[in-house]
Design an enzyme around this catalytic site. Structure first.
Site, short mmCIF file in Angstrom:
data_model
loop_
_atom_site.label_atom_id
_atom_site.label_comp_id
_atom_site.label_asym_id
_atom_site.label_seq_id
_atom_site.Cartn_x
_atom_site.Cartn_y
_atom_site.Cartn_z
N ARG A 163 94.61 -11.23 -0.18
CA ARG A 163 93.71 -11.01 -1.31
C ARG A 163 92.37 -10.44 -0.87
NH1 ARG A 163 91.60 -14.96 -3.62
NH2 ARG A 163 91.41 -14.07 -5.70
N ARG B 121 87.76 -2.48 3.73
CA ARG B 121 87.35 -1.12 3.36
C ARG B 121 86.83 -0.36 4.57
NH1 ARG B 121 84.64 -3.62 -1.11
NH2 ARG B 121 85.97 -3.53 -2.95
N ARG C 72 93.57 -28.59 -2.80
CA ARG C 72 92.30 -28.79 -2.13
C ARG C 72 91.27 -29.14 -3.19
NH1 ARG C 72 91.80 -30.19 2.79
NH2 ARG C 72 89.87 -29.05 3.18
N ASP D 55 92.65 -15.68 -10.97
CA ASP D 55 91.33 -15.15 -11.26
C ASP D 55 91.09 -15.31 -12.76
OD1 ASP D 55 90.55 -14.39 -8.70
OD2 ASP D 55 91.59 -12.46 -8.84
#
Length: 387
Positions: A189, A193, A268, A369
């Site tokens: 994920r 760049r 977690r 997300d």
């Protein structure tokens, strides 16, 4: 949106009034709120019950000294889905915040995500070709062919040096497990760049709702067909509450719904230490990750920078990752093979629950997300209304 005396409805349900609402929605986070609004606009009624003393789930923001504090960790809305962006923009104006965290490794500062600024600081290279060549050299030196775990995947992406300084210790603090024991997909994920671009996300749309996420969720819930009760634990009175609606939308933990009958899934948890500081600027950035092993927390969030605040004080939160225990708030599902197998068993049980829809991060035991939560709520609402 209105706050209702839920006890009145519970009593009525005991007396036999079994279909007061079209939907009972468990959880006032993004999934529950968006689902409720969508069905409300189609003329359906919804009662939302929320165990916490506030709406918004983990995107909840609390105003402290005129600063919108992200109480459950940094949340930056980003998406490539114009439909989702336009929908959320109905309820809030988003600012131009760009997520550009930095990493602190024993006092050395590196730009994130991994980009040419990172590679220059690490190796002194100035061109993409030089950076790619160094990564390939380190990858071959380490002997990575087909990555089998997070460590191998990370080295294949950015080399051994960056893995050791910026990934290994941070990841092990975050997940409480050695990188060799974590699946490779977790690191995929993270963007890499070969340009001098510190923007963490590639999505077309990005920002923070001006005024905070709580105000955004309040506006989503502001509809005559939506009623809300906070501080209500659905699982403690499941039978009575379920009888108050034709359908249930459950966004809590799927294993908790079934009383952990097959054993608990692993998560977690996160603990925050929040402090008000007598300074207008503590660290110069909204998010700083601490990637050394000695620092006990994973990152420090300075909340005012999410909205370009100019307040004379600042609010910071130190974030500590920990193993989850029953009774604590679960944050991140640990999607290894063992947990995924257990989840599939719970999912099979859920399919036998008539008129119950399981949704969201905890209901589906997966990392989402925010835009994906909204998108999925849209899809589920469409299906629910079609059946």
């Amino acid at each position: 949106m209105s706050i209702v005396n839920c006890q009145l409805y519970i009593v009525n349900c005991h007396w036999g009034c079994y279909a007061i609402y079209d939907y009972l929605i468990v959880g006032a986070g993004l999934f529950g709120a968006v689902f409720a609004r969508l069905v409300a606009e189609r003329g359906k009624t919804a009662l939302i019950v929320e165990r916490r003393p506030h709406i918004g789930g983990n995107v909840y923001t609390e105003n402290i000294r005129e600063i919108n504090v992200h109480k459950y960790g940094a949340h930056i809305f980003h998406t490539d889905n114009k439909t989702v962006w336009d929908y959320m923009s109905r309820f809030a104006e988003f600012n131009r915040y760009t997520n550009s965290p930095v990493a602190n490794y024993n006092g050395e500062i590196y730009n994130l995500p991994f980009n040419m600024n990172t590679f220059y600081k690490m190796w002194g290279v100035t061109t993409p070709a030089e950076a790619k060549a160094e990564i390939e050299r380190q990858k071959l030196e380490y002997g990575v062919d087909i990555p089998q775990n997070l460590e191998e995947q990370a080295i294949s992406l950015v080399g051994h040096d960056i893995y050791l300084k910026l990934i290994k210790n941070y990841t092990q603090k975050q997940w409480g497990r050695a990188c060799r024991d974590l699946p490779a997909f977790i690191i995929k994920r993270l963007p890499v760049r070969f340009s001098y671009d510190n923007n963490y996300f590639n999505d077309r749309y990005q920002g923070i709702p001006i005024g905070g996420y709580t105000a955004l969720v309040e506006k989503i819930l502001r509809h005559d067909n939506i009623e809300l009760k906070i501080g209500v634990d659905y699982l403690k009175d499941k039978t009575s509450l379920s009888a108050c609606a034709l359908k249930i939308v459950y966004t809590g933990a799927i294993d908790e719904y079934f009383g952990y009958s097959l054993g608990p899934l692993e998560y977690r948890s996160v603990r925050f230490e929040t402090e008000i500081l007598d300074t207008d600027n503590y660290q110069g950035n909204a998010v700083v990750n601490y990637t050394d092993a000695a620092t006990p927390y994973t990152r420090i969030i300075e909340h005012k920078h999410f909205e370009f605040g100019e307040q004379p004080v600042s609010v910071i939160s130190r974030e500590y990752s920990a193993e989850w225990k029953i009774g604590e708030e679960p944050y991140y599902p640990i999607n290894n093979a063992e947990n995924q197998c257990l989840y599939e068993k719970y999912k099979a049980l859920s399919e036998n629950e008539k008129n119950v829809i399981f949704g969201g991060r905890l209901g589906e035991y997966r990392y989402y997300d925010m835009d994906k939560v909204v998108e999925k709520a849209m899809q589920v609402a469409e299906i629910a209304e079609a059946t």
